[in-house]
Design a protein around this motif. Sequence first.
Motif, PDB file in Angstrom:
ATOM      1  N   GLY A 107      41.376  28.284  39.041  1.00 56.71           N
ATOM      2  CA  GLY A 107      41.988  29.599  38.840  1.00 56.71           C
ATOM      3  C   GLY A 107      40.953  30.704  38.754  1.00 56.71           C
ATOM      4  O   GLY A 107      39.775  30.536  39.095  1.00 56.71           O
ATOM      5  N   ASP A 108      41.413  31.865  38.274  1.00 57.99           N
ATOM      6  CA  ASP A 108      40.534  33.023  38.123  1.00 57.99           C
ATOM      7  C   ASP A 108      39.452  32.760  37.063  1.00 57.99           C
ATOM      8  O   ASP A 108      39.585  31.916  36.204  1.00 57.99           O
ATOM      9  CB  ASP A 108      41.348  34.241  37.679  1.00 57.99           C
ATOM     10  N   TRP A 109      38.406  33.578  37.139  1.00 60.58           N
ATOM     11  CA  TRP A 109      37.308  33.589  36.153  1.00 60.58           C
ATOM     12  C   TRP A 109      36.570  32.252  36.100  1.00 60.58           C
ATOM     13  O   TRP A 109      36.024  31.860  35.070  1.00 60.58           O
ATOM     14  CB  TRP A 109      37.820  33.957  34.752  1.00 60.58           C
ATOM     15  N   LEU A 110      36.532  31.565  37.197  1.00 60.22           N
ATOM     16  CA  LEU A 110      35.747  30.321  37.274  1.00 60.22           C
ATOM     17  C   LEU A 110      34.275  30.635  36.996  1.00 60.22           C
ATOM     18  O   LEU A 110      33.669  31.494  37.651  1.00 60.22           O
ATOM     19  CB  LEU A 110      35.897  29.731  38.683  1.00 60.22           C
ATOM     20  N   GLY A 111      33.688  29.965  36.027  1.00 62.37           N
ATOM     21  CA  GLY A 111      32.255  30.151  35.734  1.00 62.37           C
ATOM     22  C   GLY A 111      31.896  31.553  35.307  1.00 62.37           C
ATOM     23  O   GLY A 111      30.728  31.952  35.440  1.00 62.37           O
ATOM     24  N   ALA A 112      32.849  32.278  34.775  1.00 66.20           N
ATOM     25  CA  ALA A 112      32.552  33.655  34.365  1.00 66.20           C
ATOM     26  C   ALA A 112      31.461  33.668  33.300  1.00 66.20           C
ATOM     27  O   ALA A 112      31.477  32.889  32.362  1.00 66.20           O
ATOM     28  CB  ALA A 112      33.817  34.313  33.818  1.00 66.20           C
ATOM     29  N   GLU A 113      30.500  34.530  33.488  1.00 66.84           N
ATOM     30  CA  GLU A 113      29.393  34.714  32.533  1.00 66.84           C
ATOM     31  C   GLU A 113      28.641  33.419  32.251  1.00 66.84           C
ATOM     32  O   GLU A 113      28.033  33.257  31.193  1.00 66.84           O
ATOM     33  CB  GLU A 113      29.891  35.362  31.235  1.00 66.84           C
ATOM     34  N   GLN A 128      37.348  36.806  40.517  1.00 64.43           N
ATOM     35  CA  GLN A 128      36.368  36.994  39.441  1.00 64.43           C
ATOM     36  C   GLN A 128      35.508  35.741  39.208  1.00 64.43           C
ATOM     37  O   GLN A 128      35.128  35.431  38.077  1.00 64.43           O
ATOM     38  CB  GLN A 128      37.058  37.418  38.135  1.00 64.43           C
ATOM     39  N   VAL A 129      35.195  35.041  40.244  1.00 64.53           N
ATOM     40  CA  VAL A 129      34.304  33.871  40.126  1.00 64.53           C
ATOM     41  C   VAL A 129      32.923  34.348  39.670  1.00 64.53           C
ATOM     42  O   VAL A 129      32.337  35.258  40.262  1.00 64.53           O
ATOM     43  CB  VAL A 129      34.181  33.154  41.485  1.00 64.53           C
ATOM     44  N   GLY A 130      32.409  33.749  38.584  1.00 62.41           N
ATOM     45  CA  GLY A 130      31.071  34.103  38.095  1.00 62.41           C
ATOM     46  C   GLY A 130      30.953  35.545  37.632  1.00 62.41           C
ATOM     47  O   GLY A 130      29.841  36.069  37.527  1.00 62.41           O
ATOM     48  N   ALA A 131      32.063  36.171  37.344  1.00 59.60           N
ATOM     49  CA  ALA A 131      32.059  37.609  37.054  1.00 59.60           C
ATOM     50  C   ALA A 131      31.814  37.892  35.574  1.00 59.60           C
ATOM     51  O   ALA A 131      31.763  36.988  34.747  1.00 59.60           O
ATOM     52  CB  ALA A 131      33.400  38.213  37.479  1.00 59.60           C
ATOM     53  N   ALA A 132      31.657  39.172  35.271  1.00 55.01           N
ATOM     54  CA  ALA A 132      31.599  39.629  33.882  1.00 55.01           C
ATOM     55  C   ALA A 132      33.026  39.917  33.425  1.00 55.01           C
ATOM     56  O   ALA A 132      33.838  40.436  34.194  1.00 55.01           O
ATOM     57  CB  ALA A 132      30.763  40.897  33.788  1.00 55.01           C
ATOM     58  N   TYR A 133      33.301  39.587  32.184  1.00 57.99           N
ATOM     59  CA  TYR A 133      34.621  39.929  31.655  1.00 57.99           C
ATOM     60  C   TYR A 133      34.744  41.442  31.526  1.00 57.99           C
ATOM     61  O   TYR A 133      33.746  42.168  31.453  1.00 57.99           O
ATOM     62  CB  TYR A 133      34.850  39.229  30.312  1.00 57.99           C
ATOM     63  N   ARG A 134      35.949  41.913  31.515  1.00 59.27           N
ATOM     64  CA  ARG A 134      36.203  43.356  31.468  1.00 59.27           C
ATOM     65  C   ARG A 134      35.476  43.967  30.274  1.00 59.27           C
ATOM     66  O   ARG A 134      35.617  43.479  29.149  1.00 59.27           O
ATOM     67  CB  ARG A 134      37.701  43.643  31.350  1.00 59.27           C
ATOM     68  N   ALA A 136      32.336  43.828  29.740  1.00 59.97           N
ATOM     69  CA  ALA A 136      31.018  43.201  29.551  1.00 59.97           C
ATOM     70  C   ALA A 136      30.060  43.701  30.631  1.00 59.97           C
ATOM     71  O   ALA A 136      30.465  43.912  31.773  1.00 59.97           O
ATOM     72  CB  ALA A 136      31.133  41.692  29.618  1.00 59.97           C
ATOM     73  N   PRO A 137      28.796  43.912  30.274  1.00 60.06           N
ATOM     74  CA  PRO A 137      27.864  44.465  31.261  1.00 60.06           C
ATOM     75  C   PRO A 137      27.388  43.470  32.310  1.00 60.06           C
ATOM     76  O   PRO A 137      27.015  43.858  33.412  1.00 60.06           O
ATOM     77  CB  PRO A 137      26.678  44.942  30.415  1.00 60.06           C
ATOM     78  N   THR A 138      27.362  42.172  31.964  1.00 60.01           N
ATOM     79  CA  THR A 138      26.690  41.210  32.844  1.00 60.01           C
ATOM     80  C   THR A 138      27.534  39.965  33.046  1.00 60.01           C
ATOM     81  O   THR A 138      28.035  39.375  32.074  1.00 60.01           O
ATOM     82  CB  THR A 138      25.329  40.799  32.238  1.00 60.01           C
ATOM     83  N   GLY A 139      27.649  39.566  34.297  1.00 56.82           N
ATOM     84  CA  GLY A 139      28.370  38.343  34.621  1.00 56.82           C
ATOM     85  C   GLY A 139      27.438  37.142  34.618  1.00 56.82           C
ATOM     86  O   GLY A 139      26.564  37.006  33.755  1.00 56.82           O
ATOM     87  N   MET A 140      27.593  36.313  35.599  1.00 52.41           N
ATOM     88  CA  MET A 140      26.810  35.081  35.713  1.00 52.41           C
ATOM     89  C   MET A 140      25.310  35.366  35.591  1.00 52.41           C
ATOM     90  O   MET A 140      24.790  36.310  36.186  1.00 52.41           O
ATOM     91  CB  MET A 140      27.136  34.504  37.086  1.00 52.41           C
ATOM     92  N   ARG A 141      24.603  34.552  34.803  1.00 47.93           N
ATOM     93  CA  ARG A 141      23.171  34.772  34.580  1.00 47.93           C
ATOM     94  C   ARG A 141      22.300  33.698  35.229  1.00 47.93           C
ATOM     95  O   ARG A 141      21.107  33.865  35.359  1.00 47.93           O
ATOM     96  CB  ARG A 141      22.882  34.819  33.093  1.00 47.93           C
ATOM     97  N   ASP A 142      22.885  32.576  35.559  1.00 52.37           N
ATOM     98  CA  ASP A 142      22.147  31.528  36.283  1.00 52.37           C
ATOM     99  C   ASP A 142      23.134  30.411  36.607  1.00 52.37           C
ATOM    100  O   ASP A 142      24.290  30.441  36.181  1.00 52.37           O
ATOM    101  CB  ASP A 142      20.966  30.996  35.453  1.00 52.37           C
ATOM    102  N   VAL A 155      34.490  38.465  43.512  1.00 52.26           N
ATOM    103  CA  VAL A 155      33.585  37.319  43.332  1.00 52.26           C
ATOM    104  C   VAL A 155      32.196  37.844  42.951  1.00 52.26           C
ATOM    105  O   VAL A 155      31.658  38.735  43.601  1.00 52.26           O
ATOM    106  CB  VAL A 155      33.501  36.493  44.633  1.00 52.26           C
ATOM    107  N   GLY A 156      31.641  37.287  41.871  1.00 51.44           N
ATOM    108  CA  GLY A 156      30.289  37.658  41.464  1.00 51.44           C
ATOM    109  C   GLY A 156      30.164  39.054  40.893  1.00 51.44           C
ATOM    110  O   GLY A 156      29.060  39.602  40.871  1.00 51.44           O
ATOM    111  N   MET A 157      31.232  39.597  40.401  1.00 47.90           N
ATOM    112  CA  MET A 157      31.183  40.954  39.847  1.00 47.90           C
ATOM    113  C   MET A 157      30.151  41.060  38.713  1.00 47.90           C
ATOM    114  O   MET A 157      30.176  40.294  37.770  1.00 47.90           O
ATOM    115  CB  MET A 157      32.560  41.340  39.316  1.00 47.90           C
ATOM    116  N   ARG A 158      29.222  41.973  38.845  1.00 45.53           N
ATOM    117  CA  ARG A 158      28.162  42.247  37.850  1.00 45.53           C
ATOM    118  C   ARG A 158      27.301  41.023  37.555  1.00 45.53           C
ATOM    119  O   ARG A 158      26.693  40.927  36.489  1.00 45.53           O
ATOM    120  CB  ARG A 158      28.752  42.819  36.557  1.00 45.53           C
TER     121      ARG A 158
END
Lengths: 270, 305
Positions: A107-113, A128-134, A136-142, A155-158
């Motif tokens: 579903g949505d927000w897979l691997g968020a942040e 919103q795969v790997g994205a930042a939550y609403r 939040a300044p930063t999404g996926m970090r590694d 996908v990959g937002m922020r």
Amino acid sequence: MLRLTLQETPSVPLEADVLSPDMLAPLTIEAIRALPVYLGKRQRRLADFFAVGGEAGDEIEIHGDLARVKWIGRAMTRGVLRIYGDAGMHLASAMQGGTVDVFGNAGDWLGAEMSGGVIHVRGNAGGQVGAAYRGAPTGMRDGVILIDGAAGLEVGMRMKRGTIVVGGPVRDFAGLQMKGGTIVLGQGAELRTGAWMNRGTIISLQPIPLLPTFSYAATYNPTFLRLYARRLATLGCVLPYDERQGSYQRYTGDAAVPGRGEILVWRPNG
Amino acid sequence: MRASVYKSPALKPRIADTFAEAFDMRAARVVITAHTPGWALTAARSMTGFATSVIGCKVEAGIEAELDPAETPDGRPGLSVLLFAFDAAGLGQRLVDRVGQSVLTCPTTACFDGLPDAAERVAVGGLLRHFGDRYQSSKFLDGQRYWRIPVMEGEFLVQESFGVQKAIGGGNLLILARDQAAALAAAEAASEAMRAVRGVILPFPGGVVRSGSKVGAKHYKNLIASTNDAYCPTLRGRADVESALPRDVNAVLEIVVDGLDRGAIEASLRAGIDAASLPGVVEISAGNYGGKLGKHHFHLHELAR
């Protein structure tokens, strides 16, 4: 290996962030059955929804249609989580390590942040795969997210670091406000790819519509892609890099921010 | 092991009952890749130029090995280069200088750390990135940061930091021969055999040094090193020289070896002793300072056993 099987599809979303190797590995089967899950706002026992068998450890298999089960693998740091069926929203969000394998859709927000580990979805994923939550300044970090099928919006937002590979088509706003990291689009994306991106790399293996705020820079074969190709090959992904096969057109942007990001579009020879 | 050309063991050169004395150093391994093996070699040769001795060059460097594309991080042909200095800070500065002047400038090259498991790290790409004048960008992959520095031909890719490990410098052999030709043939054979060992370099020209030195000087007090008069054939017989040369020795060449660990140096010296055992070689010896300066001693009789 611990084996859980969903007995009953919940009527409303079931929040089950206890389903992670960190939580389950040190517990007995009885303790695992008694773990709390939330059906809507009501607290229930894990055993009310799942049959639990096998031995607790860092390797977990979950079977069934889990499309309404949220937060599986939340903040996990180690181990292997295999899901045979669809998985619900927020799968492996804030993940720090380990491996998640989904033999179905996510579903949505897979691997968020997330900040580490590897997620592989054999089917499609939501937005919103790997994205930042609403907010939040930063999404996926590694870490790495592989999606064999298609993916949704933003996908990959922020995202700041890490790699997302989507084998199928991706919807609008891939790499929205991206700060770093790498997104590979196997079959391109719809509109506004890289909008407001500051840094980072979006690689498209198919021609994609580009915003007018991206400028053509050069056609070349970046050396760094060879490192990514080698790393992704260990995960079963093929990223072309050889000048005998083609080259990449580099576009820089998004000048609306202004940003220092790049979109690399693969152009095969001939 | 290389088969000796001698038919009788009695004709083999003497192995002196002495030891090579070597010192603690710090080492880094640099992997240079390029579009072709030729350009990788060009960069590596440039990077390891004027790096024969820490005394005069501040660093000792050499090409360790040619690497197949399968052995390099980016899958291109490459070479590994070893650099040795007395401390990590000095080594880091030399790396920045030499990668910046010899690798960054060389067409199609990229530069990677060859000691990824070393705990001690020095910034290289992290400093060289400033050449990019804020047009540089980085990628972070598997815990390592790589800098992409825009250059006129495309991009120079260099790893942010390089590993530094403890190492040993100054292992050596002295080849004492009847004449210059015999000494040269033996030294060439020895250096070729010693270079084949992974984890070592021979920093001097062609791996061979003719100007072996002693610590300090007898007549110039400010010199930190001067000619090794005891091994200079032309000084034999002078009253103020205590010659170490047998009467039938008229030329001496030295091979200096630096290595990442004791085992690599031992393997290299062993290969060198065997390869240098050629006609015209009277004795194989080694340089030391009585064991007072370096804690690593390589006894030739043990190596030749």
